[in-house]
Design a protein around this motif. Structure first.
Motif, PDB file in Angstrom:
ATOM      1  N   THR A 440      26.916  43.191  41.759  1.00  0.00           N
ATOM      2  CA  THR A 440      27.338  43.274  43.163  1.00  0.00           C
ATOM      3  C   THR A 440      28.818  42.947  43.311  1.00  0.00           C
ATOM      4  O   THR A 440      29.553  43.619  44.062  1.00  0.00           O
ATOM      5  N   LYS A 441      29.278  41.931  42.590  1.00  0.00           N
ATOM      6  CA  LYS A 441      30.696  41.580  42.648  1.00  0.00           C
ATOM      7  C   LYS A 441      31.568  42.696  42.108  1.00  0.00           C
ATOM      8  O   LYS A 441      32.629  43.006  42.683  1.00  0.00           O
ATOM      9  N   VAL A 443      30.834  45.878  42.054  1.00  0.00           N
ATOM     10  CA  VAL A 443      30.813  47.011  42.997  1.00  0.00           C
ATOM     11  C   VAL A 443      31.711  46.715  44.198  1.00  0.00           C
ATOM     12  O   VAL A 443      32.457  47.586  44.670  1.00  0.00           O
ATOM     13  N   THR A 444      31.684  45.472  44.703  1.00  0.00           N
ATOM     14  CA  THR A 444      32.541  45.115  45.837  1.00  0.00           C
ATOM     15  C   THR A 444      34.017  45.218  45.469  1.00  0.00           C
ATOM     16  O   THR A 444      34.839  45.733  46.238  1.00  0.00           O
ATOM     17  N   LYS A 445      34.357  44.733  44.277  1.00  0.00           N
ATOM     18  CA  LYS A 445      35.742  44.806  43.840  1.00  0.00           C
ATOM     19  C   LYS A 445      36.191  46.254  43.675  1.00  0.00           C
ATOM     20  O   LYS A 445      37.318  46.615  44.069  1.00  0.00           O
ATOM     21  N   ALA A 447      34.977  48.816  45.267  1.00  0.00           N
ATOM     22  CA  ALA A 447      35.089  49.422  46.597  1.00  0.00           C
ATOM     23  C   ALA A 447      36.386  48.999  47.283  1.00  0.00           C
ATOM     24  O   ALA A 447      37.057  49.821  47.939  1.00  0.00           O
ATOM     25  N   ALA A 448      36.780  47.716  47.155  1.00  0.00           N
ATOM     26  CA  ALA A 448      38.036  47.265  47.755  1.00  0.00           C
ATOM     27  C   ALA A 448      39.233  47.955  47.122  1.00  0.00           C
ATOM     28  O   ALA A 448      40.184  48.363  47.818  1.00  0.00           O
ATOM     29  N   LYS A 449      39.197  48.095  45.800  1.00  0.00           N
ATOM     30  CA  LYS A 449      40.289  48.783  45.122  1.00  0.00           C
ATOM     31  C   LYS A 449      40.367  50.249  45.539  1.00  0.00           C
ATOM     32  O   LYS A 449      41.459  50.791  45.783  1.00  0.00           O
TER      33      LYS A 449
END
Length: 634
Positions: A440-441, A443-445, A447-449
């Motif tokens: 999850t971390k 994927v979140t990183k 997505a932010a990038k």
């Protein structure tokens, strides 16, 4: 009914099949019991024939045979029965007391078991064309078993007249059991290994175990337990084989001396070597029993284990017996054999823990205990088959004791496999949660990038779109200013060739004529009058000057923007991220080119033409005044 001719098809009478066709059809359809009987008899004949050929080859190559071909055939029949677990009795001993021979070479038993299994499987299958339906399971099983036991009974009767006679109790009990179990597995395999028979066997278990295995997802739990037990058995037997190999290398001199003392000829040495090869699985089971703790017996009252080794003093020389540890108390090297059951228990716990990630901790422990029980049962059966008597007195007991091996395997499984399964189950849940959080971390990183890159690309695309619109507006303004100036310029009037030629030729003076407009009237050439002819001036009507209007620019036909392309660039940038900057630049260039090629808006039809500018009036040449030579009339 007009035009329809009723026609009847004449059927040909069926031909009566011949006897050969009937036999072929019966053989191809493989009907039930008869096919099973034939398949079982063929399987028994193949195994017996292969063993007979091997024994006859060794008898022929022996330099000093102690019997004729009849004795060799009796030995072959007795060895075939021994391969099925039938205990033999040697009658011609020095003491005159019959000596039992009950150690079954496990590798030799693989051949008849495989032949029976294949015969039962083939008896159930349909023919190659798929026309004949499969034979029922009971019919195929009964046919194969009866056919095989018929050959087995004849072989036992024949072997009873030799030096190695079969024990009738073991013949009645051992031979049918092996054949029935092998045929049953073959039929079960032919039907696709259904789980119905397994469920019926599980109903024979105690209520607690039956509730666990036959409850929700009972088959899945049972399969996990069976896989774990199978892995533990493989590790145990493989570890035992490794112990035998290491000990044989350690006592290599003793093994070589025993091999050379048994016989002197090459045929006898080949026979001993083949016997050692067929007894290798037995030695592996003995090694597993040694590692578990109970060890094995080498004579009545003499045991060999990791804690103490006490083999019988007068053992016959044999290469595999040379691997037995020396007599005395165990050493740390002997105790190190406990690594084998420890590794087997950890393997079993790992399989159960990995397969029970969706179960509770209590249920995982129960399945681990069930796997330990299955493993103990399999090792106990193997220990019972790997040992047996080799004579009377001291030689009456050889090999591991089955109930001791089963109990030790159950203790190791419960003591090692259950805790390992619970730990793997709990740690597996933690690892699964950690992996989920890490994923999850990540994927979140990512997505932010991606959002940052998209924002940056969008800003760059907006800047390029603004610059492109500014450039396009400036080019459009310059084009709109230059187009009216070019359209207002009148075409300059050039003097005709006739006027230039007339001005260069001298002529008689004539009366000047009044100019009637900006353009001059055509002049008549002067001709000399003849005698007596009076010349009169011809009245030429004045020619009205033509109105000169500045030519209007003709619009160049261009295809409409919507007709030239199916997809037009928008004036405003699309709210999206351009992944290819080169594609965006090419798109902007295409839009600019289309705007430049677009025609200018035409003026309304009712508007008056603009007056010529001062520059145009200055450039226009005024009409020249008439010269004095052209004023007179002739």
């Amino acid at each position: 009914m007009t035009g329809v001719i009723p026609m009847t098809a004449r059927r040909s009478s069926p031909r009566r099949p011949s006897s050969s066709q009937l036999l072929t059809r019966v053989r191809d359809r493989s009907p039930g019991l008869a096919a099973g009987l034939v398949g079982g008899a063929v399987a028994a004949g193949l195994g017996l024939g292969a063993l007979t050929v091997l024994v006859m080859v060794l008898w022929i190559s022996s330099p000093y045979p102690d019997s004729g071909p009849g004795g060799a055939l009796h030995v072959a029949a007795a060895l075939w029965l021994l391969a099925h677990g039938v205990e033999l009795v040697r009658a011609d001993t020095l003491s005159g007391v019959p000596a039992p021979v009950g150690v079954t070479p496990l590798l030799l038993s693989v051949v008849p078991v495989w032949l029976v299994h294949r015969a039962a499987r083939d008896a159930v299958d349909a023919d190659d064309d798929g026309v004949a339906p499969p034979v029922s399971a009971r019919t195929a099983w009964a046919g194969v078993v009866l056919g095989y036991l018929t050959v087995g009974a004849g072989t036992a009767l024949y072997a009873a007249g030799g030096s190695l006679r079969p024990s009738w109790a073991w013949t009645v009990l051992g031979l049918p059991t092996v054949v029935a179990l092998s045929a049953g597995t073959g039929v079960w395999t032919a039907y696709g290994r259904p789980l119905g028979p397994v469920d019926r066997l599980l109903r024979l278990l105690p209520p607690g175990a039956r509730r666990v295995l036959l409850g929700p997802r009972g088959r899945e739990k049972f399969l996990v337990a069976v896989r774990a037990a199978g892995a533990a058995v493989a590790v145990s037997v493989g570890g035992g084989a490794g112990l035998v190999a290491v000990s044989s290398v350690w006592h290599g001199d003793v093994a070589r001396e025993a091999f050379l003392r048994l016989t002197e000829g090459w045929s006898g040495r080949c026979a001993v070597l083949l016997l050692c090869v067929t007894l290798v699985p037995n030695a592996a089971v003995w090694g597993a029993a040694y590692a578990l703790g109970p060890g094995f017996a080498l004579g009545a009252g003499h045991g060999v284990g990791p804690w103490v080794s006490d083999p019988a003093p007068m053992l016959p020389p044999f290469p595999l017996l040379a691997a037995v540890p020396d007599a005395g108390a165990g050493t740390p090297w002997n105790w190190a054999a406990g690594v084998v059951p420890l590794a087997a228990g950890m393997t079993m716990g790992w399989f159960v823990g990995r397969g029970g990630m969706r179960w509770s901790v209590r249920r995982t422990a129960v399945i681990a205990g069930l796997a330990a029980a299955v493993c103990a049962a399999v090792l106990a059966v193997a220990a019972g088959m790997a040992g047996g008597p080799l004579g009377v007195g001291v030689l009456a007991r050889f090999g591991p004791v089955w109930w001791q091996v089963g109990g030790a395997a159950l203790a190791w499984g419960v003591g090692v496999a259950v805790p390992v399964a619970v730990v793997v189950r709990v740690c597996g849940g933690w690892v699964a949660r950690w992996r989920t959080a890490a994923a999850t971390k990540a994927v979140t990183k990512a997505a932010a990038k991606a959002a940052e890159e998209a924002s940056r690309a969008l800003s760059l695309a907006e800047a390029r779109a603004t610059a492109s619109r500014t450039t396009t507006a400036s080019r459009t303004t310059e084009a709109s200013r230059a187009t009216p100036q070019k359209a207002a310029l009148p075409k300059a009037t050039e003097p005709s060739e006739a006027t230039a030629a007339k001005s260069s030729t001298p002529a008689k003076p004539s009366k000047p004529s009044k100019p009637s407009g900006p353009s001059k009237s055509p002049r008549t050439p002067v001709v000399a009058p003849r005698d007596g002819v009076t010349l009169r001036k011809k009245k030429v009507p004045p020619v009205a000057p033509e109105a000169t209007a500045p030519p209007s620019p003709r619009p160049v036909p261009h295809p409409k923007e919507s007709e030239a392309y199916d997809l037009l660039p928008a004036d405003e940038p699309v709210e999206d991220v351009w992944r290819d900057e080169a594609l965006r630049a090419r798109w902007d260039a295409l839009r600019d080119e289309l705007r430049q090629r677009a025609p200018e808006p035409e003026a309304p039809a009712n508007t008056e033409p603009e007056p010529p500018t001062a520059k145009a009036e200055a450039e226009a040449e005024p009409p020249a005044p008439p010269s004095p030579q052209d004023r007179g009339t002739s």
